[in-house]
Write a protein that holds these residues in place. Structure first.
Motif, PDB file in Angstrom:
ATOM      1  N   LYS A 229       0.843  -1.209   0.000  1.00  0.00           N
ATOM      2  CA  LYS A 229       0.000   0.000   0.000  1.00  0.00           C
ATOM      3  C   LYS A 229       0.876   1.257   0.000  1.00  0.00           C
ATOM      4  CE  LYS A 229      -3.863   2.255   0.263  1.00  0.00           C
ATOM      5  NZ  LYS A 229      -4.618   2.466  -0.952  1.00  0.00           N
TER       6      LYS A 229
ATOM      7  N   GLU B 267       2.316   1.705  -3.464  1.00  0.00           N
ATOM      8  CA  GLU B 267       1.268   2.156  -4.394  1.00  0.00           C
ATOM      9  C   GLU B 267       1.037   3.663  -4.269  1.00  0.00           C
ATOM     10  OE1 GLU B 267      -3.556   1.713  -4.638  1.00  0.00           O
ATOM     11  OE2 GLU B 267      -2.420  -0.097  -4.119  1.00  0.00           O
ATOM     12  N   VAL B 268       0.928   4.138  -3.041  1.00  0.00           N
ATOM     13  CA  VAL B 268       0.680   5.561  -2.808  1.00  0.00           C
ATOM     14  C   VAL B 268       1.907   6.394  -3.199  1.00  0.00           C
ATOM     15  CG1 VAL B 268       0.242   7.283  -1.006  1.00  0.00           C
ATOM     16  CG2 VAL B 268      -1.089   5.169  -1.078  1.00  0.00           C
TER      17      VAL B 268
ATOM     18  N   GLU C  96       4.144   5.677  -5.460  1.00  0.00           N
ATOM     19  CA  GLU C  96       4.219   5.729  -6.927  1.00  0.00           C
ATOM     20  C   GLU C  96       3.236   6.756  -7.484  1.00  0.00           C
ATOM     21  OE1 GLU C  96       3.837   1.691  -8.358  1.00  0.00           O
ATOM     22  OE2 GLU C  96       5.944   1.264  -7.909  1.00  0.00           O
ATOM     23  N   LYS C  97       2.022   6.774  -6.966  1.00  0.00           N
ATOM     24  CA  LYS C  97       1.037   7.767  -7.412  1.00  0.00           C
ATOM     25  C   LYS C  97       1.492   9.189  -7.097  1.00  0.00           C
ATOM     26  CE  LYS C  97      -3.045   4.836  -7.239  1.00  0.00           C
ATOM     27  NZ  LYS C  97      -4.237   4.451  -6.479  1.00  0.00           N
ATOM     28  N   ALA C  98       2.234   9.341  -5.979  1.00  0.00           N
ATOM     29  CA  ALA C  98       2.707  10.658  -5.557  1.00  0.00           C
ATOM     30  C   ALA C  98       4.018  11.053  -6.248  1.00  0.00           C
ATOM     31  CB  ALA C  98       2.890  10.675  -4.039  1.00  0.00           C
ATOM     32  N   GLY C  99       4.581  10.140  -7.050  1.00  0.00           N
ATOM     33  CA  GLY C  99       5.821  10.445  -7.760  1.00  0.00           C
ATOM     34  C   GLY C  99       7.055  10.414  -6.877  1.00  0.00           C
TER      35      GLY C  99
ATOM     36  N   THR D 226       3.129  12.013   2.865  1.00  0.00           N
ATOM     37  CA  THR D 226       2.545  10.947   2.054  1.00  0.00           C
ATOM     38  C   THR D 226       2.481   9.634   2.830  1.00  0.00           C
ATOM     39  OG1 THR D 226       3.377  12.016   0.048  1.00  0.00           O
ATOM     40  CG2 THR D 226       2.748   9.701  -0.132  1.00  0.00           C
TER      41      THR D 226
END
Length: 190
Positions: free
Chosen positions: A121, A124-125, A127-130, A185
């Motif tokens: 998890k 995943e977060v 990666e979405k946040a760069g 994050t």
């Protein structure tokens, strides 16, 4: 301490020569063996005594290393500061275990590695946040194909670490606002 020490100069290390590494020792026999092995196993050109390799550093790589060495203390200081900021922001989050540093040790943080309870998890977060990260190493050594004779060994700490550890950016080029973003994050996930 010890008879010899090895240093990697891979590009992401605390200092680099572009690639390669270095052995240090005060033991003459070890130093001579290292010289022979790095020179194709030869003391005399084209006369191979042992299995050797071409591990010689180029003059260009050495020049880069000399300049990097002059900056190493500053690089390490910045890594230590960045690690302290990460630890300060993450240490009280349930499900996060920050690096332990013994009181008599100066850790220069090639990696800043934590243990997290829900790595999938968090990844995943991130990666979405760069946010960049690393997983060193996702498969424990005893589970690697080369060590198939040991695949049934029970090494629970290594196996748990392979499922839970995550390394965060700590390099000297990261800004404080980026560290704050990483902390925020991760807090949102856990």
């Amino acid at each position: 301490f010890g008879d010899a020490a090895c240093f990697s100069f891979y590009p992401t290390k605390n200092m680099t020569t572009g690639e390669g590494g270095m052995i240090t020792t005060s033991n003459g026999a070890i130093a001579e063996k290292a010289r022979v092995v790095r020179e194709h196993g030869s003391r005399v050109r084209y006369q191979h005594e042992v299995l050797g390799y071409n591990y010689r550093m180029t003059d260009i790589a050495a020049a880069i290393g000399i300049e990097q060495l002059k900056k190493l203390e500053g690089f390490n200081k910045k890594r230590i500061e960045n690690a302290a900021k990460l630890t300060g922001g993450l240490k009280d989050i349930e499900g996060v275990e920050t690096p332990y540093i013994a009181p008599d040790v100066r850790h220069v943080f090639h990696q800043y590695t934590l243990r997290v309870k829900n790595r999938e998890k968090v990844v995943e977060v991130m990666e979405k946040a760069g946010i960049g990260y690393g997983i060193y190493y996702p498969v424990p050594v005893h589970k690697q194909k080369l060590y198939k004779d040991y695949k049934d060994e029970k090494l629970p700490e290594a196996e748990e670490a392979s499922r839970k550890v995550l390394s965060l950016p700590v390099h000297p080029g990261i800004y404080e606002k980026e560290i704050d973003y990483i902390i925020t994050t991760i807090k949102e996930v856990l």
